[in-house]
Write an enzyme that holds these catalytic residues in place. Structure first.
Site, PDB file in Angstrom:
ATOM      1  N   GLN A   1      75.904  70.256  16.346  1.00 48.48           N
ATOM      2  CA  GLN A   1      76.023  69.840  17.743  1.00 48.48           C
ATOM      3  C   GLN A   1      76.900  68.607  17.888  1.00 48.48           C
ATOM      4  O   GLN A   1      77.589  68.446  18.904  1.00 48.48           O
ATOM      5  CB  GLN A   1      74.642  69.595  18.337  1.00 48.48           C
ATOM      6  CG  GLN A   1      73.815  70.864  18.476  1.00 48.48           C
ATOM      7  CD  GLN A   1      72.397  70.598  18.938  1.00 48.48           C
ATOM      8  OE1 GLN A   1      72.039  69.453  19.252  1.00 48.48           O
ATOM      9  NE2 GLN A   1      71.586  71.624  18.984  1.00 48.48           N
TER      10      GLN A   1
ATOM     11  N   ASP B   1      67.448  78.457  13.464  1.00 43.26           N
ATOM     12  CA  ASP B   1      66.440  78.855  14.452  1.00 43.26           C
ATOM     13  C   ASP B   1      65.701  80.133  14.059  1.00 43.26           C
ATOM     14  O   ASP B   1      64.732  80.516  14.712  1.00 43.26           O
ATOM     15  CB  ASP B   1      67.089  79.024  15.829  1.00 43.26           C
ATOM     16  CG  ASP B   1      67.457  77.689  16.462  1.00 43.26           C
ATOM     17  OD1 ASP B   1      66.909  76.659  16.016  1.00 43.26           O
ATOM     18  OD2 ASP B   1      68.290  77.674  17.385  1.00 43.26           O
TER      19      ASP B   1
END
Length: 403
Positions: free
Chosen positions: A147, A290
Site C-alpha cells: 500500500q 488476505d
C-alpha cells in the site's frame, strides 16, 4: 451471531459478491487526481470504500479514516501533494499501524508531514506541499506493505519530473502493485516496470470509464463454504478469470480440495470433483495475505497440515492475525505454530464442532468470515458480526440463504 445449518437443501446456489474495494479505492484516488471526468460503476459498498469516497468529497480538513488501512495510506499521499493543511486520524488500532516508510518517502518528495502522536504512526498533520529540491528517485523498502508503494505510484505522475522507484527487499503483495500500475496506464499514464524498478513519467490522468470487478477476497469464503458443505456447485457472479486481483489465486489453490472453477461472461461456476485432500500443503501468501485466515481455518478442520510462508504483514493488519488464529483455532484443539516468517497449522479432521463454540473476531472482518463456513460442521457463535461491514456488508444475508 449464532449460526446453525437448518436446511437440508439451500435456498439458492448463487452468491452475490461485493465489488473489489482494492480496485475501487485506487480508482477513487485516480479519479480525484484527474482533471478529466472518470466514471466509476459497480463501486464497492464496503465501509472502507465508502469512507474513502466520503472523505474525498468532504471539504473538511480533519479526515477520519476509521479502521481503513488502504484509505489511510492512499490519502496520506494524496493530501501530501495538496496546497492545504489536513489532519489524518483513525481508530485506536489504526494509530498502532506503522506508516513511517510512506511518510519518509513523501518527505523526500517535498511533503510536509508531522506526527501528532508516536513517531512513525498516525495520526498525521499534513501541511502544504513544497517540492523544492525534491528527490526524483526513491529507494524504498517494499517488504512491509504494498500500500505504501501504490500510494506513491498514484501521485508520482503529478510530480514535475515524475518519479523513479527502486524497490528493496522481497516485495509484499506484488499483485496489488501490478493492479495499481495497470489502472494508472488505463487512465493515460506512461510508465515502465522492470524487475524491482519502476519509472513513472510525468503526466495527467485522462478521463474514461471503469466498471469495478467483483471481489476475489470475498469469493474465498465461498470456496471454503463449498468444500465443507454437501453442495456440489456454486455460482459467483461478476468474477473475472483474468483478474487484476491477486486473491484470484484461490481458484487454483482450491483444486487440491476438489473444486474446479469455470468462467463465462457472467462470472465463475465452482464445481466439486471427487478428490482426496492432501495431508500436507505448503503455500506462500506474500502475494495474497488476505487468503491466509481462510486457508488456515479450512485446513485446520480438514486434517491438512498447512505451512504458510510470507505471513509477516499479517501482524500489522486490523489485528495481529497470527495471534488471533492461534487463539481461535485452539478452541478447536488445532495448534498454530509460529516460526516468525511462517506458521504451521496442524489440521485435524473435524466432523462436528464442539458445543458452545464462540469465535472472537478482534474487530477484524476476515476473522469473522473465515470461520463462518464452519457452520457446515455444527453450531457456531461469531462475536461482533458487524465487523464484516468493512468489506462485505451483505455477507450474513448471503450466508443465511445457504444454511
Amino acid at each position: 451471531m449464532k449460526l446453525q445449518r437448518v436446511n437440508a437443501m439451500p435456498k439458492g446456489k448463487e452468491i452475490q459478491l461485493p465489488a473489489s474495494k482494492s480496485i475501487a479505492n485506487r480508482a477513487l484516488i485516480i479519479q480525484a487526481l484527474s482533471k478529466e471526468e472518470i466514471v466509476i460503476t459497480n463501486l464497492s459498498n464496503a465501509r472502507d470504500t465508502q469512507t474513502m469516497l466520503q472523505l474525498l468529497q468532504n471539504e473538511g480538513q480533519v479526515k477520519d479514516v476509521k479502521d481503513a488501512g488502504t484509505t489511510m495510506r492512499f490519502l496520506t499521499a494524496y493530501y501530501a501533494l495538496q496546497n492545504d493543511n489536513f489532519i489524518l486520524q483513525g481508530t485506536e488500532r489504526m494509530h498502532q499501524r506503522p506508516i513511517g516508510i510512506l511518510v519518509d518517502a513523501l518527505r523526500n518528495l517535498g511533503a510536509q508531514i508531522s506526527y501528532l502522536g508516536e513517531e512513525g504512526y498516525p495520526p498525521l498533520e499534513i501541511h502544504p506541499f513544497q517540492p523544492i529540491n525534491a528527490c526524483q528517485e526513491l529507494v524504498i523498502d517494499s517488504s512491509i506493505s504494498s500500500q505504501y508503494i501504490s500510494a506513491l505510484l498514484m501521485v508520482a505522475p503529478l510530480l514535475p519530473n515524475g518519479l523513479f522507484f527502486k524497490l528493496e527487499g522481497k516485495t509484499a503483495s506484488k499483485p496489488y502493485i501490478n493492479m495499481t500500475l495497470e489502472l494508472m496506464q488505463q487512465f493515460g499514464i506512461t510508465l515502465r516496470h522492470y524487475e524491482n524498478k519502476i519509472r513513472v513519467n510525468p503526466g495527467r490522468y485522462s478521463g474514461g470509464e471503469l466498471r469495478v470487478e467483483n471481489d476475489w477476497s470475498a469469493a474465498s469464503y465461498w470456496y471454503s463454504f463449498l468444500i465443507l458443505s454437501d453442495l456440489e456447485e456454486l455460482f459467483l457472479p461478476g468474477l473475472q478469470e483474468n483478474s487484476l486481483q491477486g486473491d484470484a489465486v484461490i481458484a487454483a489453490i482450491a483444486t487440491v480440495f476438489g473444486i474446479e472453477t469455470s468462467f463465462d461472461d457472467e462470472g465463475a461456476t465452482l464445481k466439486k470433483v471427487p478428490k482426496e485432500f492432501p495431508t500436507e500443503l505448503k503455500l506462500n501468501v506474500q502475494n495474497c495475505p488476505d487468503l491466509a485466515q481462510t486457508l488456515a481455518v479450512l485446513c485446520g478442520v480438514t486434517g491438512v497440515e498447512l505451512h504458510l510462508d510470507g505471513i509477516h504483514s499479517l501482524r500489522i493488519k486490523e489485528t495481529d492475525r497470527v495471534k488471533a488464529l492461534q487463539t481461535e483455532l485452539a478452541r478447536l484443539n488445532v495448534e498454530v505454530e509460529d516460526f516468525g516468517e511462517s506458521i504451521k497449522i496442524y489440521g485435524k479432521q473435524i466432523k462436528e464442532l464442539p458445543k458452545n463454540l464462540s469465535i472472537t473476531t478482534y474487530e477484524d472482518h476476515r476473522m469473522a468470515m473465515s470461520f463462518a463456513p464452519l457452520v457446515n460442521l455444527g453450531e457456531i457463535d461469531i462475536q461482533h458480526p458487524e465487523v464484516v461491514e468493512k468489506s462485505y456488508p451483505k455477507f450474513w444475508e448471503e450466508l443465511q440463504k445457504m444454511i
